[in-house]
Design a protein around this motif. Structure first.
Motif, PDB file in Angstrom:
ATOM      1  N   PHE A 229      -3.836  -8.917  16.916  1.00 39.77           N
ATOM      2  CA  PHE A 229      -3.193  -8.813  18.392  1.00 39.77           C
ATOM      3  C   PHE A 229      -1.532  -9.523  18.084  1.00 39.77           C
ATOM      4  N   SER A 230      -1.268  -9.891  16.737  1.00 31.84           N
ATOM      5  CA  SER A 230       0.080 -10.609  16.723  1.00 31.84           C
ATOM      6  C   SER A 230       0.455 -10.110  15.165  1.00 31.84           C
ATOM      7  N   SER A 231       2.131  -9.780  15.262  1.00 26.52           N
ATOM      8  CA  SER A 231       2.591  -9.824  13.873  1.00 26.52           C
ATOM      9  C   SER A 231       2.433 -10.900  12.817  1.00 26.52           C
ATOM     10  N   ALA A 232       2.312 -12.143  13.304  1.00 26.42           N
ATOM     11  CA  ALA A 232       2.259 -13.278  12.741  1.00 26.42           C
ATOM     12  C   ALA A 232       0.852 -13.228  12.098  1.00 26.42           C
ATOM     13  N   ASP A 233      -0.127 -12.619  12.479  1.00 23.21           N
ATOM     14  CA  ASP A 233      -1.407 -12.890  11.854  1.00 23.21           C
ATOM     15  C   ASP A 233      -1.427 -11.978  10.663  1.00 23.21           C
ATOM     16  N   LEU A 234      -0.633 -11.000  10.438  1.00 23.80           N
ATOM     17  CA  LEU A 234      -0.348 -10.087   9.396  1.00 23.80           C
ATOM     18  C   LEU A 234      -0.101 -10.845   7.972  1.00 23.80           C
ATOM     19  N   ALA A 235       0.722 -11.978   8.280  1.00 25.67           N
ATOM     20  CA  ALA A 235       1.329 -12.774   7.006  1.00 25.67           C
ATOM     21  C   ALA A 235       0.024 -13.073   5.840  1.00 25.67           C
ATOM     22  N   GLY A 236      -1.260 -13.456   6.814  1.00 26.99           N
ATOM     23  CA  GLY A 236      -2.374 -13.640   5.538  1.00 26.99           C
ATOM     24  C   GLY A 236      -3.124 -12.434   5.216  1.00 26.99           C
ATOM     25  N   LEU A 237      -2.705 -11.232   5.261  1.00 30.35           N
ATOM     26  CA  LEU A 237      -3.560 -10.187   5.059  1.00 30.35           C
ATOM     27  C   LEU A 237      -3.095  -9.495   3.795  1.00 30.35           C
ATOM     28  N   ALA A 238      -3.778  -9.004   3.074  1.00 34.76           N
ATOM     29  CA  ALA A 238      -3.208  -8.286   1.637  1.00 34.76           C
ATOM     30  C   ALA A 238      -2.884  -6.959   2.045  1.00 34.76           C
ATOM     31  N   ASP A 239      -1.647  -6.462   1.093  1.00 35.43           N
ATOM     32  CA  ASP A 239      -0.950  -5.148   1.234  1.00 35.43           C
ATOM     33  C   ASP A 239      -2.123  -4.110   1.230  1.00 35.43           C
ATOM     34  N   GLY A 240      -2.069  -3.062   2.144  1.00 32.31           N
ATOM     35  CA  GLY A 240      -3.043  -1.926   2.174  1.00 32.31           C
ATOM     36  C   GLY A 240      -4.428  -2.147   3.135  1.00 32.31           C
ATOM     37  N   THR A 241      -4.276  -3.658   3.611  1.00 29.10           N
ATOM     38  CA  THR A 241      -5.285  -3.793   4.546  1.00 29.10           C
ATOM     39  C   THR A 241      -5.305  -2.801   5.872  1.00 29.10           C
ATOM     40  N   LEU A 242      -6.480  -2.452   6.086  1.00 28.97           N
ATOM     41  CA  LEU A 242      -6.608  -1.542   7.338  1.00 28.97           C
ATOM     42  C   LEU A 242      -6.876  -2.411   8.839  1.00 28.97           C
ATOM     43  N   VAL A 243      -5.695  -2.083   9.688  1.00 28.73           N
ATOM     44  CA  VAL A 243      -6.045  -2.906  10.880  1.00 28.73           C
ATOM     45  C   VAL A 243      -5.661  -1.974  12.146  1.00 28.73           C
ATOM     46  N   ARG A 244      -6.106  -2.605  13.291  1.00 28.79           N
ATOM     47  CA  ARG A 244      -5.944  -1.994  14.612  1.00 28.79           C
ATOM     48  C   ARG A 244      -5.266  -3.079  15.331  1.00 28.79           C
ATOM     49  N   MET A 245      -4.229  -2.171  16.062  1.00 28.49           N
ATOM     50  CA  MET A 245      -3.150  -3.165  16.772  1.00 28.49           C
ATOM     51  C   MET A 245      -2.635  -2.556  18.041  1.00 28.49           C
ATOM     52  N   PRO A 246      -3.118  -3.070  19.177  1.00 30.04           N
ATOM     53  CA  PRO A 246      -2.112  -2.480  20.406  1.00 30.04           C
ATOM     54  C   PRO A 246      -0.703  -2.653  20.565  1.00 30.04           C
ATOM     55  N   LEU A 247       0.162  -1.685  20.645  1.00 31.67           N
ATOM     56  CA  LEU A 247       1.323  -1.620  20.539  1.00 31.67           C
ATOM     57  C   LEU A 247       2.156  -1.064  21.500  1.00 31.67           C
ATOM     58  N   ALA A 248       3.550  -1.550  21.925  1.00 37.07           N
ATOM     59  CA  ALA A 248       4.271  -0.862  22.981  1.00 37.07           C
ATOM     60  C   ALA A 248       5.618  -0.737  22.117  1.00 37.07           C
ATOM     61  N   PHE A 249       5.697   0.857  21.814  1.00 34.29           N
ATOM     62  CA  PHE A 249       6.839   1.278  21.266  1.00 34.29           C
ATOM     63  C   PHE A 249       8.029   1.078  22.136  1.00 34.29           C
ATOM     64  N   ARG A 250       9.263   0.829  21.354  1.00 30.83           N
ATOM     65  CA  ARG A 250      10.528   0.786  22.266  1.00 30.83           C
ATOM     66  C   ARG A 250      11.602   1.147  21.416  1.00 30.83           C
ATOM     67  N   GLY A 251      12.711   1.684  21.877  1.00 31.51           N
ATOM     68  CA  GLY A 251      14.031   1.806  21.346  1.00 31.51           C
ATOM     69  C   GLY A 251      13.918   3.027  20.514  1.00 31.51           C
ATOM     70  N   GLU A 252      14.880   3.489  19.684  1.00 28.40           N
ATOM     71  CA  GLU A 252      14.881   4.543  19.003  1.00 28.40           C
ATOM     72  C   GLU A 252      14.528   4.387  17.462  1.00 28.40           C
ATOM     73  N   SER A 253      14.260   5.504  16.913  1.00 28.99           N
ATOM     74  CA  SER A 253      13.593   5.178  15.500  1.00 28.99           C
ATOM     75  C   SER A 253      14.629   5.280  14.461  1.00 28.99           C
ATOM     76  N   VAL A 254      14.519   4.795  13.235  1.00 26.86           N
ATOM     77  CA  VAL A 254      15.380   5.061  11.954  1.00 26.86           C
ATOM     78  C   VAL A 254      14.691   5.969  11.193  1.00 26.86           C
ATOM     79  N   ALA A 255      15.176   7.018  10.689  1.00 23.82           N
ATOM     80  CA  ALA A 255      14.666   7.900   9.559  1.00 23.82           C
ATOM     81  C   ALA A 255      15.209   7.317   8.256  1.00 23.82           C
ATOM     82  N   THR A 256      14.185   7.394   7.279  1.00 24.66           N
ATOM     83  CA  THR A 256      14.576   7.016   6.113  1.00 24.66           C
ATOM     84  C   THR A 256      13.426   7.837   5.061  1.00 24.66           C
ATOM     85  N   CYS A 257      13.975   8.095   3.803  1.00 28.15           N
ATOM     86  CA  CYS A 257      12.977   8.776   2.785  1.00 28.15           C
ATOM     87  C   CYS A 257      11.982   8.048   2.428  1.00 28.15           C
TER      88      CYS A 257
END
Length: 448
Positions: free
Chosen positions: A163-191
């Protein structure tokens, strides 16, 4: 009970007895799936491409349509105010097929949702700078950690709730998580990083990703989310009824806002979908209610019983007749005796009164009544002094005696059904011996 009687009549004796409550339970178990299936609305899963190409015909009433809705808030076809809103829904960001959904929820309502994804450790500082240049607040954003949205979560892996981005720091790369999010602003496209580099056309061909800025719920900490679609669309799923409103749809599709959003896309102008989330809930309530009614009836039957007269079937072990007092004497003399019975039904008394009985106690005996000119007849005598004459030996359509049982949920009792000259009575006995003897007595009585 009717099925049991039919089986016994067809196959003869059976080596076991089926209790009435077991028969009722079997019927409930057999009918329950049919009740649930009959109460369920048939909702057809569809895509916008199938809707536009008319793979899903208009004869299909209920449709479930997942997809991406354009974020533009448009008035619904045929309406001059909002809500309801007209949503342009397509299958993917590159799809050219649009279905019109009429919904009370604007596209912005789908910006807040629960996302399932994997943690990705990568430096997105350039994307964070681009978002900050557009006026987005990225002060608390960690550009080295992002969440990659998973379209189809694996069934063999349980995601962790965060439920917080700070909690992601202790998790390993590739960990599957479930997060309630509110999207805002425009997106940035990248390759997507690859050995081929980043050709300019790769983004348009779907070979890239979109970085969107979102706030966690409820602490509103920012996080970058990698999605396969830009911020110009929102993810959703709509379930509703197909509406044939072609003239309104044609006017809606030809309007300037819709032309600006859909561009070169194909829009279904024959039918639209009226969003109704309650349809899925409607599929569930009727079946359990019907089963609850069946359970209540069974409980009520356990309290008061279900009196059903079940006639004897020739050859059945269960209904084998008992011998004893009802046997004929060697000299062929008439049967005699007095039997205590419980009487239900209607009859005309010897005094000419029309009476209705409900488990009334009476004495059944072979005797002569004054009104019958001394002729022998079986008589039911009640405690209030009234009597009913019976001579119900087999007289064709005029009268008959039928041997059987009175079946309820709690018990099975020996019984006779006596019918003649408008008399229709059910006689219940304490034992099968008394019933058989009374049946023999009635069969030997002479009609008055």
């Amino acid at each position: 009970m009717g099925l049991e009687r039919w089986v016994r009549a067809a196959v003869g004796p059976v080596p076991f007895d089926i209790a009435p409550w077991a028969a009722l339970a079997a019927v409930v178990l057999a009918v329950a799936p049919l009740l649930v299936a009959g109460s369920a609305k048939q909702v057809t899963a569809a895509t916008s491409e199938e809707m536009v190409s008319r793979t899903i015909p208009t004869t299909v009433t209920y449709v479930h349509l997942p997809g991406l809705a354009m974020t533009g808030a448009l008035r619904a076809p045929g309406h001059f105010t909002s809500p309801p809103y007209g949503l342009l829904v397509r299958d993917s960001a590159a799809s050219d097929a649009f279905t019109i959904v009429i919904s009370d929820q604007p596209p912005s309502a789908f910006a807040s949702r629960t996302v399932i994804g994997r943690i990705a450790v990568h430096d997105w500082s350039a994307a964070a700078e681009a978002l900050a240049a557009r006026g987005e607040d990225t002060e608390r954003l960690d550009p080295t950690v992002s969440l990659v949205e998973v379209d189809e979560p694996p069934t063999d892996e349980q995601p962790q709730s965060v439920f917080s981005s700070a909690d992601l720091a202790g998790l390993a790369d590739g960990t599957l998580v479930r997060m309630p999010l509110a999207f805002r602003g425009e997106s940035v496209a990248t390759c997507i990083a690859s050995a081929d580099g980043c050709p300019p056309r790769r983004l348009a061909q779907g070979g890239g990703v979109f970085l969107q800025l979102a706030d966690t719920i409820p602490d509103s900490s920012p996080i970058l989310v990698q999605t396969a679609y830009p911020s110009s669309v929102v993810v959703g799923a709509w379930t509703g009824t197909q509406l044939r409103n072609q003239p309104d749809l044609e006017a809606f599709a030809s309007s300037v806002p819709v032309q600006a959003l859909a561009g070169w896309g194909r829009i279904l102008i024959l039918a639209s979908i009226l969003d109704d989330p309650s349809i899925l809930r409607d599929r569930l309530w009727l079946g359990p209610v019907l089963l609850a009614v069946a359970a209540a009836l069974l409980w009520l039957g356990g309290r008061i019983g279900y009196p059903v007269f079940r006639p004897s079937v020739e050859g059945s072990r269960r209904w084998a007749t008992a011998l004893g007092q009802g046997e004929a004497t060697p000299s062929g003399e008439p049967f005699s005796g007095t039997y205590s019975v419980r009487v239900s039904g209607h009859a005309t008394t010897l005094e000419g009164h029309r009476r209705h009985f409900d488990e009334a106690t009476a004495a059944l005996a072979l005797g002569a009544a004054a009104s019958t000119d001394g002729r022998a007849t079986a008589v039911l005598r009640f405690g209030d002094g009234e009597a009913v004459a019976l001579a119900a030996h087999d007289m064709g359509a005029i009268g008959s005696t039928e041997k059987g049982e009175l079946v309820s949920v709690r018990s099975v009792q020996p019984a006779l059904m006596v019918r003649w000259y408008g008399t229709d009575l059910r006689l219940t006995f304490d034992s099968a011996t008394d019933r058989d003897a009374a049946a023999a007595m009635l069969a030997g009585a002479r009609a008055p």
